[in-house]
Design a protein around this motif. Structure first.
Motif, PDB file in Angstrom:
ATOM      1  N   VAL A  82       0.833  -1.204   0.000  1.00 17.71           N
ATOM      2  CA  VAL A  82       0.000   0.000   0.000  1.00 17.71           C
ATOM      3  C   VAL A  82       0.866   1.251   0.000  1.00 17.71           C
ATOM      4  CG1 VAL A  82      -1.656   1.322   1.378  1.00 17.71           C
ATOM      5  CG2 VAL A  82      -1.979  -1.124   1.059  1.00 17.71           C
ATOM      6  N   GLU A  83       2.014   1.191   0.634  1.00 18.19           N
ATOM      7  CA  GLU A  83       2.921   2.337   0.666  1.00 18.19           C
ATOM      8  C   GLU A  83       3.287   2.803  -0.739  1.00 18.19           C
ATOM      9  OE1 GLU A  83       4.180   4.149   3.040  1.00 18.19           O
ATOM     10  OE2 GLU A  83       4.063   3.058   4.933  1.00 18.19           O
ATOM     11  N   SER A  84       3.495   1.847  -1.645  1.00 16.16           N
ATOM     12  CA  SER A  84       3.859   2.226  -3.008  1.00 16.16           C
ATOM     13  C   SER A  84       2.675   2.808  -3.761  1.00 16.16           C
ATOM     14  CB  SER A  84       4.407   1.005  -3.756  1.00 16.16           C
ATOM     15  OG  SER A  84       3.413   0.006  -3.895  1.00 16.16           O
ATOM     16  N   ILE A  85       1.465   2.375  -3.436  1.00 10.34           N
ATOM     17  CA  ILE A  85       0.273   2.912  -4.100  1.00 10.34           C
ATOM     18  C   ILE A  85       0.036   4.357  -3.692  1.00 10.34           C
ATOM     19  CG2 ILE A  85      -2.229   2.641  -4.374  1.00 10.34           C
ATOM     20  CD1 ILE A  85      -1.865  -0.342  -3.916  1.00 10.34           C
ATOM     21  N   ALA A 139      -5.035   8.926   4.136  1.00  5.22           N
ATOM     22  CA  ALA A 139      -4.101   8.067   4.871  1.00  5.22           C
ATOM     23  C   ALA A 139      -2.684   8.629   4.792  1.00  5.22           C
ATOM     24  CB  ALA A 139      -4.147   6.647   4.311  1.00  5.22           C
ATOM     25  N   ARG A 140      -2.268   9.057   3.608  1.00  7.11           N
ATOM     26  CA  ARG A 140      -0.931   9.618   3.464  1.00  7.11           C
ATOM     27  C   ARG A 140      -0.785  10.922   4.235  1.00  7.11           C
ATOM     28  NH1 ARG A 140       3.989   7.949   2.523  1.00  7.11           N
ATOM     29  NH2 ARG A 140       3.196   6.584   0.867  1.00  7.11           N
ATOM     30  N   HIS A 145       0.693  14.129   9.212  1.00  9.40           N
ATOM     31  CA  HIS A 145       0.178  15.248  10.008  1.00  9.40           C
ATOM     32  C   HIS A 145      -1.043  14.786  10.803  1.00  9.40           C
ATOM     33  CE1 HIS A 145       2.736  17.788   7.465  1.00  9.40           C
ATOM     34  NE2 HIS A 145       2.210  17.181   6.420  1.00  9.40           N
ATOM     35  N   PRO A 146      -0.846  13.988  11.851  1.00 10.04           N
ATOM     36  CA  PRO A 146      -1.983  13.520  12.649  1.00 10.04           C
ATOM     37  C   PRO A 146      -2.716  14.685  13.309  1.00 10.04           C
ATOM     38  CG  PRO A 146       0.086  13.056  13.767  1.00 10.04           C
ATOM     39  CD  PRO A 146       0.446  13.528  12.392  1.00 10.04           C
ATOM     40  N   VAL A 147      -3.995  14.470  13.567  1.00 11.05           N
ATOM     41  CA  VAL A 147      -4.821  15.529  14.153  1.00 11.05           C
ATOM     42  C   VAL A 147      -4.628  15.515  15.662  1.00 11.05           C
ATOM     43  CG1 VAL A 147      -7.156  16.426  14.429  1.00 11.05           C
ATOM     44  CG2 VAL A 147      -6.484  15.340  12.279  1.00 11.05           C
ATOM     45  N   GLU A 148      -3.753  16.400  16.132  1.00  9.23           N
ATOM     46  CA  GLU A 148      -3.475  16.516  17.561  1.00  9.23           C
ATOM     47  C   GLU A 148      -3.792  17.908  18.091  1.00  9.23           C
ATOM     48  OE1 GLU A 148       0.600  15.454  17.583  1.00  9.23           O
ATOM     49  OE2 GLU A 148       0.229  13.281  17.517  1.00  9.23           O
ATOM     50  N   ASP A 359       1.724   3.645   9.689  1.00 13.77           N
ATOM     51  CA  ASP A 359       0.512   4.416   9.920  1.00 13.77           C
ATOM     52  C   ASP A 359      -0.326   4.538   8.659  1.00 13.77           C
ATOM     53  OD1 ASP A 359       1.214   4.790  12.548  1.00 13.77           O
ATOM     54  OD2 ASP A 359       2.153   6.741  12.220  1.00 13.77           O
ATOM     55  N   VAL A 360       0.336   4.651   7.499  1.00 11.95           N
ATOM     56  CA  VAL A 360      -0.403   4.759   6.238  1.00 11.95           C
ATOM     57  C   VAL A 360      -1.266   3.522   6.023  1.00 11.95           C
ATOM     58  CG1 VAL A 360      -0.199   4.855   3.730  1.00 11.95           C
ATOM     59  CG2 VAL A 360       1.250   6.289   5.133  1.00 11.95           C
ATOM     60  N   GLU A 361      -0.685   2.342   6.179  1.00 13.77           N
ATOM     61  CA  GLU A 361      -1.423   1.106   5.974  1.00 13.77           C
ATOM     62  C   GLU A 361      -2.555   0.975   6.981  1.00 13.77           C
ATOM     63  OE1 GLU A 361       1.592  -1.873   6.204  1.00 13.77           O
ATOM     64  OE2 GLU A 361       2.025  -1.777   4.052  1.00 13.77           O
ATOM     65  N   SER A 362      -2.293   1.311   8.226  1.00 12.25           N
ATOM     66  CA  SER A 362      -3.318   1.225   9.253  1.00 12.25           C
ATOM     67  C   SER A 362      -4.493   2.146   8.940  1.00 12.25           C
ATOM     68  CB  SER A 362      -2.711   1.581  10.618  1.00 12.25           C
ATOM     69  OG  SER A 362      -3.672   1.483  11.640  1.00 12.25           O
ATOM     70  N   LEU A 363      -4.195   3.368   8.498  1.00  7.07           N
ATOM     71  CA  LEU A 363      -5.242   4.331   8.189  1.00  7.07           C
ATOM     72  C   LEU A 363      -6.055   3.912   6.970  1.00  7.07           C
ATOM     73  CD1 LEU A 363      -3.230   7.585   8.900  1.00  7.07           C
ATOM     74  CD2 LEU A 363      -5.398   6.980   9.996  1.00  7.07           C
TER      75      LEU A 363
END
Length: 429
Positions: A82-85, A139-140, A145-148, A359-363
């Motif tokens: 998924v990272e490559s996509i 996801a990327r 930039h997570p929402v914190e 995190d990208v794959e998880s999201l």
């Protein structure tokens, strides 16, 4: 030993090695992830055929043909990280937005909405594929930039607003709501506090309360103000903004309801509360759907044996109202098994997301879960009379080529994450 004997031993060893590799591959297949959708597709093909028994057309087999094409795509995606996509997120975003703009220019209208583009004789619905594009881009972005902080909300909200607006003006209210659900769940998974999710949803609740029980606003708006004061870092600014938004929605909703929406649009949103007000018009779908589901009893009439389905009392039953055919022909037990199948599938996605390598794959997996579960809840509530008709299909079960392909693309992405997540993330039976 003769040459023939040596060749026989060599051939046996090769077959044994190949069988061992096949067994290892079978062991690594995430059975819950794949078998639940495939089982639903098999049953739904029969249900769709049942809805077309008295029709002058029979395209139910295309449900399985589209699923076969989607399965090939999913199996291919399962082998791609998924990272490559998501390496070029803005390319994905550009294609998504361009396709939605194309709908406004050369789109095909059907059922009151201009949502399709005709490609080589097939009607393709870009808004369905836009959901996948939005999930990949979010996801990327959210992984980096997570929402914190409140300021972190600007980027994901701005990204999703443009495709959401393009879908809404088609008009396709149901699909536009999916974008909102995906956005909220993915921001929450990235780190946004749960109290902020409530504040995000509160204007919608304020609008509903203002139209139904306006006196409850005296308690609801102060409660949201208190929540803003306790959860937002900029207390006075946050409190002022929340109270301003709540007040605007409380005042504007009744005016927009009476002056902006047409009578048939108001009926579509409220008739589920009392469909008998217009039993031959806006309430017809809901009444016939609930009657059909109720007539199924505990175990249903049997596949291809539904009486209301045979007589085609429910228009477009093979698409948005396929759950009514399931309830009639498979009964309460079949309906509960279908719901449990979706619940188990979402539970499996949460397991995969929790064991993802990045995190990208998880999201991505969480976004897919939000997309599917929101559609399931809205569609089933719609068919049993607990929600308005919004035109959202039931994943895997409703007939629709674009929706089916999108569901398999989503499945392939999740399978890719599960495959890379290690053996501990694989369910073995």
């Amino acid at each position: 030993m003769t040459l023939l004997g040596l060749w026989g031993r060599r051939r046996s060893a090769l077959f044994a090695a190949g069988g061992s590799r096949r067994r290892r591959w079978v062991d690594r297949v995430d059975k819950l992830l794949w078998w639940i959708p495939l089982a639903m597709i098999f049953v739904s093909g029969i249900l769709i055929a049942s809805t077309q028994r008295q029709a002058d057309y029979a395209d139910w087999y295309q449900h399985w043909v589209t699923a076969a094409v989607g399965l090939v795509i999913a199996l291919g995606l399962a082998r791609v990280p998924v990272e490559s996509i998501t390496r070029w997120p803005w390319v994905i975003y550009g294609v998504t937005v361009a396709s939605l703009i194309a709908v406004r220019v050369v789109g095909v209208s059907a059922l009151g909405a201009q949502s399709w583009i005709n490609i080589a004789g097939f009607n393709v619905q870009p808004s369905e594929f836009a959901k996948i594009g939005a999930i990949l881009l979010l996801a990327r972005v959210l992984s980096r930039h997570p929402v914190e902080r409140p300021v972190d909300l600007v980027r994901p909200v701005a990204i999703i607003s443009f495709p959401w607006l393009l879908v809404l003006v088609q008009p396709d209210l149901g699909t536009s709501l999916v974008f909102g659900a995906v956005l909220l769940v993915m921001m929450f998974w990235s780190g946004m506090p749960g109290s902020w999710v409530v504040l995000f949803l509160s204007p919608v609740i304020t609008a509903i309360v203002a139209g139904v029980f306006p006196w409850l606003l005296l308690a609801w708006i102060p409660a949201m103000g208190l929540l803003a004061w306790k959860s937002l870092p900029w207390k006075r600014a946050g409190l002022s903004l929340v109270l301003l938004v709540q007040g605007l929605f409380a005042v504007a909703t009744p005016w927009l309801w009476n002056n902006f929406l047409q009578p048939h649009q108001r009926d579509r949103l409220t008739l589920f509360l009392d469909p008998n007000k217009d039993p031959l018009g806006g309430g017809y779908h809901l009444l016939q759907s609930t009657v059909g589901i109720g007539s199924g009893g505990w175990f249903g009439t049997g596949l291809l044996q539904g009486h209301l389905t045979l007589l085609r009392f429910i228009p477009e039953q093979h698409t948005d109202f396929i759950f009514s055919a399931l309830g009639e022909e498979l009964g309460f037990v079949g309906s509960v098994l279908a719901v449990l199948g979706f619940v188990v599938w979402i539970w499996r996605l949460l397991q995969i997301a929790g064991k993802a390598r990045s995190d990208v794959e998880s999201l991505v997996v969480v976004g897919v879960g939000a997309m599917v579960m929101f559609q399931v809840v809205v569609n089933i509530n719609m068919t049993i009379g607990l929600g308005p008709i919004t035109g959202i299909p039931l994943p895997w079960l409703s007939y629709g080529r674009s929706a089916m392909l999108v569901n398999f693309i989503a499945l392939g992405l999740c399978a890719s994450v599960a495959r890379r997540g290690g053996h501990q993330g694989v369910t073995r039976w």
